[in-house]
Design a protein around this motif. Structure first.
Motif, mmCIF file in Angstrom:
data_model
loop_
_atom_site.group_PDB
_atom_site.id
_atom_site.type_symbol
_atom_site.label_atom_id
_atom_site.label_comp_id
_atom_site.label_asym_id
_atom_site.label_seq_id
_atom_site.Cartn_x
_atom_site.Cartn_y
_atom_site.Cartn_z
ATOM 1 N N LYS A 79 -9.687 64.425 -30.113
ATOM 2 C CA LYS A 79 -8.492 64.774 -29.339
ATOM 3 C C LYS A 79 -7.227 64.240 -30.015
ATOM 4 N N GLU A 128 -6.407 66.232 -33.197
ATOM 5 C CA GLU A 128 -5.797 67.507 -32.825
ATOM 6 C C GLU A 128 -4.320 67.319 -32.477
ATOM 7 N N TYR A 129 -4.026 66.283 -31.717
ATOM 8 C CA TYR A 129 -2.635 66.050 -31.311
ATOM 9 C C TYR A 129 -1.762 65.692 -32.513
ATOM 10 N N GLN A 169 -6.808 67.093 -39.822
ATOM 11 C CA GLN A 169 -8.247 67.340 -39.825
ATOM 12 C C GLN A 169 -8.880 66.408 -40.855
#
Length: 390
Positions: A68, A71-72, A76
């Motif tokens: 999470k 992603e924020y 990657q």
């Protein structure tokens, strides 16, 4: 020291660190607060976000927190890690980061944590759900007010077994507040007396509210790189000489001896890996969720004998001007505690070793020991940091 320990000793260094949103974050979410710290730490290391290829984190509120968070952040990473052993997690992450970098799995690792329980209620909101998902079958029938009840049980046992006094426990809180008074970032900086600690609202006997850590917002992050690469960065690298983890139980009801923690394993092992002893340590950062914690850890890490921790912290020994500087930012008791604390101890150690601490700076500090604690004395992690590679 075995071959593996030799390979990891001094192999990585912390090249960037930052904190954010300490105290009351004004409604920021956990992700927002953590992102602020990550971006600041990456900048401090002289890197760009797209150069971060390793991410390590843990959370009390999300089972896939590291995913999470990535992603924020819009990254990657090639390597992600989310070992969760409570507040000890982030010290333990240093060991895993050393192994991952040594193995060539990643180059630039961010270790991060943030939560906003004070302004956002992030942790309190998830507590009932966690109680259902992670039950304590030997304790729940008695409805303890944990974690304070568990630590109060330990404090009572230490007092009974070794004669530790209520006043000695209070000295830990007073020392933390004295350090916090020198730290502009600390949440509680106002003067506090012995009477203020002893006469405060009782939480779980013998611990009053002043014996218990704060509930604040806050986030912290560090950047870890291979030691050779770290020499090219804009800031003085802080080398990770040795790290170790150990755990002994999950429920306090299953702790074999209430006065002995697994720090007795992790501390000596980390110092052996680092090639140092307690006499080489200039500054100590301990997880002080409750005033009994530093007393136990100073004993188990080897700074004093078992049972002597209460007398050891008396007379200002761990306060400003004392023989052993402990929790120089004010610790979880007076600076910051957003659910888990140990990453803030790492940041403070780095700042001390960089000589960035202003009025609270320990002159000539070259080597620090940081110790993290998870659960109710369940998991322990220790690391030795130094401006010298070893």
């Amino acid at each position: 020291m075995n071959h593996w320990d030799q390979q990891l000793r001094g192999s990585i260094a912390i090249t960037g660190c930052a904190t954010a949103a300490i105290g009351d974050a004004g409604g920021l979410t956990d992700l927002e607060a953590t992102s602020l710290a990550v971006h600041a730490a990456v900048q401090d290391a002289g890197l760009q976000m797209d150069e971060v290829d390793g991410l390590m984190s843990a959370s009390l509120s999300s089972s896939m927190w590291v995913v999470k968070l990535a992603e924020y952040l819009g990254i990657q990473p090639a390597f992600s890690e989310s070992t969760g052993i409570g507040g000890a997690s982030f010290v333990g992450h240093l060991l895993i980061a050393a192994a991952a970098i040594r193995a060539g799995l990643c180059r630039n690792v961010v270790i991060a944590y943030g939560a906003t329980p004070r302004s956002g209620g992030s942790i309190a909101a998830t507590s009932p759900a966690r109680a259902q998902l992670d039950p304590f079958p030997f304790e729940e029938p008695y409805a303890p007010f944990n974690p304070p009840t568990g630590y109060a049980l330990v404090a009572q046992r230490h007092m009974h077994q070794y004669g530790t006094t209520r006043e000695q426990l209070a000295q830990v809180a007073l020392a933390a507040r004295s350090w916090a008074a020198l730290n502009p970032e600390a949440y509680r900086r106002e003067p506090m007396s012995l009477e203020d600690v002893l006469g405060a609202r009782m939480i779980s006997s013998p611990l009053t509210v002043r014996d218990c850590c704060l509930v604040t917002d806050g986030a912290a992050a560090v950047v870890v790189q291979a030691a050779d690469v770290a020499l090219d960065g804009p800031r003085k690298p802080v080398h990770v000489l040795g790290t170790a983890m150990a755990h002994s139980h999950r429920q306090i009801a299953c702790m074999e001896d209430l006065t002995v923690t697994a720090a007795r394993v992790s501390g000596p092992q980390a110092m052996e890996r680092a090639g140092v002893t307690t006499h080489d340590i200039d500054v100590v950062q301990l997880y002080d969720a409750f005033t009994i914690n530093p007393i136990l850890f100073l004993e188990d890490l080897g700074f004093c004998e078992k049972g002597e921790g209460g007398a050891f912290v008396a007379d200002g020994r761990i306060a400003p001007g004392g023989a052993l500087p402990v929790n120089t930012n004010g610790g979880g008791l007076s600076c910051v505690h957003p659910g888990m604390y140990s990453l803030f101890g790492i940041v403070e150690a780095v700042r001390q070793l960089r000589a960035d601490c202003g009025a609270r700076q320990i002159s000539g500090a070259a080597t620090a020991l940081v110790h993290g604690n998870g659960g109710v004395l369940s998991a322990q992690a220790s690391t030795v940091l130094s401006i010298h590679r070893g």
